[in-house]
Design a protein around this motif. Structure first.
Motif, PDB file in Angstrom:
ATOM      1  N   THR A 187       0.602  -2.974   3.758  1.00 20.15           N
ATOM      2  CA  THR A 187       0.533  -1.983   2.774  1.00 20.15           C
ATOM      3  C   THR A 187       2.413  -0.791   3.327  1.00 20.15           C
ATOM      4  OG1 THR A 187      -0.343   0.288   2.327  1.00 20.15           O
ATOM      5  CG2 THR A 187      -0.272  -0.278   4.206  1.00 20.15           C
ATOM      6  N   THR A 188       2.696  -0.569   2.541  1.00 19.36           N
ATOM      7  CA  THR A 188       4.175   0.130   2.737  1.00 19.36           C
ATOM      8  C   THR A 188       3.520   0.913   2.400  1.00 19.36           C
ATOM      9  OG1 THR A 188       3.802  -0.713   0.073  1.00 19.36           O
ATOM     10  CG2 THR A 188       5.190  -1.490   2.042  1.00 19.36           C
ATOM     11  N   SER A 244      -0.557  -5.302  -6.394  1.00 21.85           N
ATOM     12  CA  SER A 244      -1.136  -4.620  -6.157  1.00 21.85           C
ATOM     13  C   SER A 244       0.151  -3.743  -5.852  1.00 21.85           C
ATOM     14  CB  SER A 244      -1.182  -4.693  -3.930  1.00 21.85           C
ATOM     15  OG  SER A 244      -1.972  -3.777  -4.000  1.00 21.85           O
ATOM     16  N   LYS A 272      -2.263   3.122  -2.689  1.00 19.54           N
ATOM     17  CA  LYS A 272      -3.702   1.937  -2.488  1.00 19.54           C
ATOM     18  C   LYS A 272      -4.945   2.091  -3.498  1.00 19.54           C
ATOM     19  CE  LYS A 272      -2.638   2.182   2.637  1.00 19.54           C
ATOM     20  NZ  LYS A 272      -2.057   3.544   2.164  1.00 19.54           N
ATOM     21  N   HIS A 287       0.194  -0.664  -3.388  1.00 22.01           N
ATOM     22  CA  HIS A 287       0.324   0.063  -1.998  1.00 22.01           C
ATOM     23  C   HIS A 287       1.212  -1.476  -1.505  1.00 22.01           C
ATOM     24  CE1 HIS A 287      -2.675  -2.608   0.470  1.00 22.01           C
ATOM     25  NE2 HIS A 287      -3.007  -2.476  -0.051  1.00 22.01           N
ATOM     26  N   LYS A 288       2.171  -2.305  -1.807  1.00 27.52           N
ATOM     27  CA  LYS A 288       2.443  -3.274  -1.170  1.00 27.52           C
ATOM     28  C   LYS A 288       4.146  -3.195  -1.624  1.00 27.52           C
ATOM     29  CE  LYS A 288      -1.152  -5.609   0.068  1.00 27.52           C
ATOM     30  NZ  LYS A 288      -1.664  -6.279   1.366  1.00 27.52           N
TER      31      LYS A 288
END
Length: 380
Positions: A9-10, A198, A206, A200-201
């Motif tokens: 996750t970033t 996605s 999220k 949250h990448k």
């Protein structure tokens, strides 16, 4: 803190967090409600859909909002399989897919579908010839991960699209969760029917994602109980998260233009330094791999132990996909690459973002080297 677990996750951009808070406060109504507040939320939702469509160079009607990569992959794979099973029940994928895709195919096998899992070479690449050989009259779907979440290997999506262009009745799904914002993927040019993203990448939040579904592609909905998302995904939309995701996508695509060369420099430096360390084997291929994922094995040291020792020194890395990291055992991906049990059971993944610096990379590698030396002294 040196955070090198960006493939798990970033950290959200500050502008993304600010957008989420503002929309949550001012446009909190249900976008399906008939009153004016619902209309305001619906309008904002439409603007976000249009913005994301422009960034992906697709039509707004082809953008379906989901809760993230896992849901997107499930909808794409199962949705196509169930909708078109009257034409055939043969599906093609690879042996190195993310768990959300891999386990979707295993589930479909239990429902009577036949799945071909394409093998990969020691660099994690499929063979185009294998793919062509496995296509049958009853094949209805080919689903391929773009950038492998553990090793960073980039599959030849453009070539696959050209092959499938000759087979109009086969749908082409790409899991682009790890590729977006790092590796280009022109959806229309490469003849892709469905694509998973996605938030949250890419420094979004999220619980948000996008499933691109080309106009004219029909699929069964996994959710019932509402007509949201063009009847493809029932459920009240997370408007604040979606608007924030649109901003995150715009920001990371700008960073990709300005900072990708620097990200590649950091990767090359880290690979060179890792190859100098005794007892370390690099698993990420030199070529055709993403600029932000580095996978290596420290032979003889349990990865969990090494991760915790680095954690104590404010360096954060992982073993493999966060979705599978708590299962323990060896990496399925590295085993499929033929790298052996020892490397597969001792693998570490470092994954950078555009926020990381060369100074951080230098410091992280120095700390890693120190920890490896300390472990080897204890093991003597």
């Amino acid at each position: 803190m040196i955070y090198l677990d960006n493939s798990a996750t970033t950290k959200p951009y500050k502008d993304v967090l600010d957008t989420f808070v503002t929309v949550s406060e001012k446009y909190f109504a249900n976008p399906s409600s008939l009153h004016s507040k619902g209309g305001e939320a619906e309008k904002l939702l439409g603007q976000a859909r249009k913005s994301i469509a422009q960034l992906l160079e697709v039509a707004p009607s082809e953008v379906i909002f989901t809760s993230g990569g896992t849901e997107g992959n499930n909808i794409a794979i199962k949705g196509i399989a169930f909708q078109h099973q009257n034409r055939g029940k043969h599906l093609i994928t690879t042996s190195v897919e993310h768990a959300s895709s891999f386990e979707s195919f295993q589930y479909l096998e239990s429902k009577g579908f036949e799945v071909t899992y394409l093998p990969v070479n020691h660099e994690g690449l499929i063979s185009i010839e294998d793919l062509e050989r496995e296509i049958r009259p009853d094949t209805i779907l080919v689903s391929i991960i773009h950038v492998n979440n553990e090793t960073g290997t980039i599959q030849p999506i453009e070539q696959i699209g050209k092959i499938l262009k000759q087979h109009r009745k086969i749908f082409f799904h790409v899991d682009n969760v790890q590729g977006v914002g790092k590796v280009e993927l022109p959806l229309k040019e490469w003849v892709i029917d469905l694509c998973t993203i996605s938030a949250h990448k890419i420094h979004g939040l999220k619980g948000n994602g996008v499933l691109f579904v080309k106009n004219g592609v029909s699929l069964s909905s996994l959710f019932t109980g509402g007509e949201q998302e063009l009847k493809k995904r029932a459920g009240t939309e997370n408007v604040a998260g979606i608007v924030a995701m649109a901003k995150a996508l715009r920001l990371i695509l700008l960073e990709m233009q300005d900072k990708k060369k620097n990200l590649l420099k950091i990767k090359q430096f880290m690979l060179e330094e890792l190859r100098k360390l005794k007892g370390v084997e690099v698993n990420t291929p030199e070529n055709h791999s993403a600029p932000h994922i580095i996978n290596f094995s420290v032979l003889g040291i349990k990865p969990e132990v090494l991760i915790h020792s680095l954690d104590k020194r404010d360096v954060y890395v992982s073993t493999r996909s966060a979705c599978s990291s708590k299962q323990g055992g060896s990496s399925r991906i590295l085993i499929e690459m033929g790298l052996g049990e020892q490397r597969a059971s001792t693998a570490i993944r470092m994954s950078t973002s555009y926020e990381n610096t060369m100074e951080e990379a230098t410091r992280a590698l120095a700390i890693l080297k120190e920890e490896i030396i300390n472990f080897k002294k204890v093991m003597r």
